[in-house]
Design a protein around this motif. Structure first.
Motif, PDB file in Angstrom:
ATOM      1  N   GLU A  17       0.837  -1.192   0.000  1.00  0.00           N
ATOM      2  CA  GLU A  17       0.000   0.000   0.000  1.00  0.00           C
ATOM      3  C   GLU A  17       0.872   1.242   0.000  1.00  0.00           C
ATOM      4  O   GLU A  17       1.829   1.334   0.764  1.00  0.00           O
ATOM      5  CB  GLU A  17      -0.915   0.011   1.219  1.00  0.00           C
ATOM      6  CG  GLU A  17      -1.898  -1.141   1.225  1.00  0.00           C
ATOM      7  CD  GLU A  17      -2.812  -1.128   2.415  1.00  0.00           C
ATOM      8  OE1 GLU A  17      -2.930  -0.087   3.101  1.00  0.00           O
ATOM      9  OE2 GLU A  17      -3.412  -2.177   2.677  1.00  0.00           O
ATOM     10  N   TRP A  18       0.548   2.186  -0.864  1.00  0.00           N
ATOM     11  CA  TRP A  18       1.253   3.454  -0.903  1.00  0.00           C
ATOM     12  C   TRP A  18       0.712   4.311   0.232  1.00  0.00           C
ATOM     13  O   TRP A  18      -0.493   4.399   0.425  1.00  0.00           O
ATOM     14  CB  TRP A  18       1.054   4.121  -2.265  1.00  0.00           C
ATOM     15  CG  TRP A  18       1.979   5.268  -2.493  1.00  0.00           C
ATOM     16  CD1 TRP A  18       1.660   6.591  -2.527  1.00  0.00           C
ATOM     17  CD2 TRP A  18       3.380   5.190  -2.703  1.00  0.00           C
ATOM     18  NE1 TRP A  18       2.774   7.341  -2.756  1.00  0.00           N
ATOM     19  CE2 TRP A  18       3.854   6.502  -2.864  1.00  0.00           C
ATOM     20  CE3 TRP A  18       4.294   4.138  -2.769  1.00  0.00           C
ATOM     21  CZ2 TRP A  18       5.193   6.789  -3.096  1.00  0.00           C
ATOM     22  CZ3 TRP A  18       5.620   4.430  -2.993  1.00  0.00           C
ATOM     23  CH2 TRP A  18       6.058   5.737  -3.151  1.00  0.00           C
ATOM     24  N   PHE A  19       1.579   4.942   0.992  1.00  0.00           N
ATOM     25  CA  PHE A  19       1.193   5.666   2.202  1.00  0.00           C
ATOM     26  C   PHE A  19       0.264   6.836   1.929  1.00  0.00           C
ATOM     27  O   PHE A  19      -0.703   7.051   2.635  1.00  0.00           O
ATOM     28  CB  PHE A  19       2.456   6.146   2.925  1.00  0.00           C
ATOM     29  CG  PHE A  19       2.175   6.878   4.201  1.00  0.00           C
ATOM     30  CD1 PHE A  19       2.311   8.244   4.270  1.00  0.00           C
ATOM     31  CD2 PHE A  19       1.761   6.186   5.320  1.00  0.00           C
ATOM     32  CE1 PHE A  19       2.048   8.930   5.443  1.00  0.00           C
ATOM     33  CE2 PHE A  19       1.498   6.864   6.498  1.00  0.00           C
ATOM     34  CZ  PHE A  19       1.647   8.228   6.555  1.00  0.00           C
ATOM     35  N   GLU A  20       0.551   7.627   0.929  1.00  0.00           N
ATOM     36  CA  GLU A  20      -0.237   8.823   0.646  1.00  0.00           C
ATOM     37  C   GLU A  20      -0.858   8.765  -0.746  1.00  0.00           C
ATOM     38  O   GLU A  20      -0.144   8.731  -1.736  1.00  0.00           O
ATOM     39  CB  GLU A  20       0.637  10.086   0.714  1.00  0.00           C
ATOM     40  CG  GLU A  20       1.203  10.397   2.075  1.00  0.00           C
ATOM     41  CD  GLU A  20       0.211  11.092   2.985  1.00  0.00           C
ATOM     42  OE1 GLU A  20      -0.887  11.468   2.536  1.00  0.00           O
ATOM     43  OE2 GLU A  20       0.532  11.240   4.169  1.00  0.00           O
ATOM     44  N   GLY A  21      -2.174   8.739  -0.829  1.00  0.00           N
ATOM     45  CA  GLY A  21      -2.836   8.835  -2.114  1.00  0.00           C
ATOM     46  C   GLY A  21      -2.759  10.258  -2.654  1.00  0.00           C
ATOM     47  O   GLY A  21      -2.619  10.490  -3.842  1.00  0.00           O
ATOM     48  N   ARG A  22      -2.811  11.199  -1.719  1.00  0.00           N
ATOM     49  CA  ARG A  22      -2.774  12.620  -2.081  1.00  0.00           C
ATOM     50  C   ARG A  22      -1.846  13.329  -1.104  1.00  0.00           C
ATOM     51  O   ARG A  22      -1.792  12.983   0.070  1.00  0.00           O
ATOM     52  CB  ARG A  22      -4.193  13.190  -1.983  1.00  0.00           C
ATOM     53  CG  ARG A  22      -4.337  14.571  -2.511  1.00  0.00           C
ATOM     54  CD  ARG A  22      -5.804  14.943  -2.538  1.00  0.00           C
ATOM     55  NE  ARG A  22      -5.982  16.206  -3.229  1.00  0.00           N
ATOM     56  CZ  ARG A  22      -7.123  16.636  -3.694  1.00  0.00           C
ATOM     57  NH1 ARG A  22      -8.212  15.920  -3.542  1.00  0.00           N
ATOM     58  NH2 ARG A  22      -7.196  17.783  -4.309  1.00  0.00           N
ATOM     59  N   ASP A  23      -1.116  14.320  -1.592  1.00  0.00           N
ATOM     60  CA  ASP A  23      -0.202  15.068  -0.721  1.00  0.00           C
ATOM     61  C   ASP A  23      -0.914  15.509   0.542  1.00  0.00           C
ATOM     62  O   ASP A  23      -2.063  15.949   0.507  1.00  0.00           O
ATOM     63  CB  ASP A  23       0.342  16.305  -1.434  1.00  0.00           C
ATOM     64  CG  ASP A  23       1.339  15.961  -2.512  1.00  0.00           C
ATOM     65  OD1 ASP A  23       1.725  14.785  -2.623  1.00  0.00           O
ATOM     66  OD2 ASP A  23       1.733  16.873  -3.250  1.00  0.00           O
ATOM     67  N   GLY A  24      -0.209  15.393   1.659  1.00  0.00           N
ATOM     68  CA  GLY A  24      -0.797  15.776   2.938  1.00  0.00           C
ATOM     69  C   GLY A  24       0.264  16.285   3.884  1.00  0.00           C
ATOM     70  O   GLY A  24       1.230  16.929   3.473  1.00  0.00           O
ATOM     71  N   GLY A  30       2.368  12.036  -2.276  1.00  0.00           N
ATOM     72  CA  GLY A  30       1.164  11.413  -2.796  1.00  0.00           C
ATOM     73  C   GLY A  30       1.241  11.081  -4.271  1.00  0.00           C
ATOM     74  O   GLY A  30       2.125  11.525  -4.992  1.00  0.00           O
ATOM     75  N   LEU A  31       0.275  10.273  -4.693  1.00  0.00           N
ATOM     76  CA  LEU A  31       0.127  10.002  -6.120  1.00  0.00           C
ATOM     77  C   LEU A  31      -0.487  11.209  -6.816  1.00  0.00           C
ATOM     78  O   LEU A  31      -0.284  11.428  -8.002  1.00  0.00           O
ATOM     79  CB  LEU A  31      -0.755   8.771  -6.339  1.00  0.00           C
ATOM     80  CG  LEU A  31      -0.207   7.456  -5.770  1.00  0.00           C
ATOM     81  CD1 LEU A  31      -1.225   6.343  -5.947  1.00  0.00           C
ATOM     82  CD2 LEU A  31       1.104   7.091  -6.420  1.00  0.00           C
ATOM     83  N   LEU A  32      -1.228  12.000  -6.048  1.00  0.00           N
ATOM     84  CA  LEU A  32      -1.832  13.243  -6.530  1.00  0.00           C
ATOM     85  C   LEU A  32      -1.307  14.393  -5.697  1.00  0.00           C
ATOM     86  O   LEU A  32      -1.043  14.241  -4.496  1.00  0.00           O
ATOM     87  CB  LEU A  32      -3.358  13.184  -6.392  1.00  0.00           C
ATOM     88  CG  LEU A  32      -4.073  12.029  -7.069  1.00  0.00           C
ATOM     89  CD1 LEU A  32      -5.547  12.020  -6.689  1.00  0.00           C
ATOM     90  CD2 LEU A  32      -3.900  12.082  -8.573  1.00  0.00           C
ATOM     91  N   ASP A  33      -1.167  15.580  -6.298  1.00  0.00           N
ATOM     92  CA  ASP A  33      -0.735  16.737  -5.508  1.00  0.00           C
ATOM     93  C   ASP A  33      -1.921  17.286  -4.716  1.00  0.00           C
ATOM     94  O   ASP A  33      -3.028  16.753  -4.773  1.00  0.00           O
ATOM     95  CB  ASP A  33      -0.062  17.798  -6.389  1.00  0.00           C
ATOM     96  CG  ASP A  33      -0.995  18.467  -7.382  1.00  0.00           C
ATOM     97  OD1 ASP A  33      -2.239  18.395  -7.228  1.00  0.00           O
ATOM     98  OD2 ASP A  33      -0.481  19.091  -8.332  1.00  0.00           O
ATOM     99  N   ARG A  34      -1.702  18.355  -3.973  1.00  0.00           N
ATOM    100  CA  ARG A  34      -2.762  18.928  -3.123  1.00  0.00           C
ATOM    101  C   ARG A  34      -3.989  19.363  -3.919  1.00  0.00           C
ATOM    102  O   ARG A  34      -5.096  19.379  -3.411  1.00  0.00           O
ATOM    103  CB  ARG A  34      -2.227  20.123  -2.340  1.00  0.00           C
ATOM    104  CG  ARG A  34      -1.294  19.745  -1.233  1.00  0.00           C
ATOM    105  CD  ARG A  34      -0.959  20.966  -0.384  1.00  0.00           C
ATOM    106  NE  ARG A  34      -0.044  20.618   0.673  1.00  0.00           N
ATOM    107  CZ  ARG A  34      -0.422  20.142   1.865  1.00  0.00           C
ATOM    108  NH1 ARG A  34      -1.687  19.949   2.114  1.00  0.00           N
ATOM    109  NH2 ARG A  34       0.479  19.850   2.774  1.00  0.00           N
TER     110      ARG A  34
END
Length: 85
Positions: A17-24, A30-34
Motif C-alpha cells: 500500500e502506498w502511504f499517501e494517495g494525495r499530498d498531505g 502522494g500520487l496526486l498533488d494537493r
C-alpha cells in the motif's frame, strides 16, 4: 514506487500500500498533488497496472545482454505483449 512494487510482487508480498494517495502532512509524497493533479508516480502506477494487470504473475528472472538481470511477469495481455523484464 515502481521498484518497490515490482520487487514486492517478485518476492510474493500479498499486499503493498502506498502511504499517501494525495499530498498531505507528510509533504509531496502522494500520487496526486494537493490540487488533485496526478504526479509522475500516478502515471507510473497506471502503467504498471496496465502492463502487469490487477493480479500480476511473477515468472522469474531473465539475463539481459549477458550482464543485467531483470524480472519477468506474465503481462495483462494474452499475447504476451505486456510482459516486462
Amino acid at each position: 514506487m515502481v521498484k518497490a512494487y515490482t520487487m514486492g510482487i517478485a518476492q510474493g508480498v500479498a499486499c503493498i500500500e502506498w502511504f499517501e494517495g494525495r499530498d498531505g502532512d507528510s509533504g509531496p509524497m502522494g500520487l496526486l498533488d494537493r490540487n488533485g493533479s496526478p504526479r509522475p508516480a500516478y502515471t507510473a502506477m497506471a502503467q504498471l497496472i496496465k502492463y502487469l494487470g490487477q493480479h500480476p504473475t511473477y515468472l522469474g528472472w531473465v539475463l539481459l545482454d549477458n550482464r543485467v538481470y531483470g524480472f519477468v511477469f506474465q503481462g495483462a495481455k494474452d499475447d504476451g505483449a505486456g510482459d516486462l523484464g
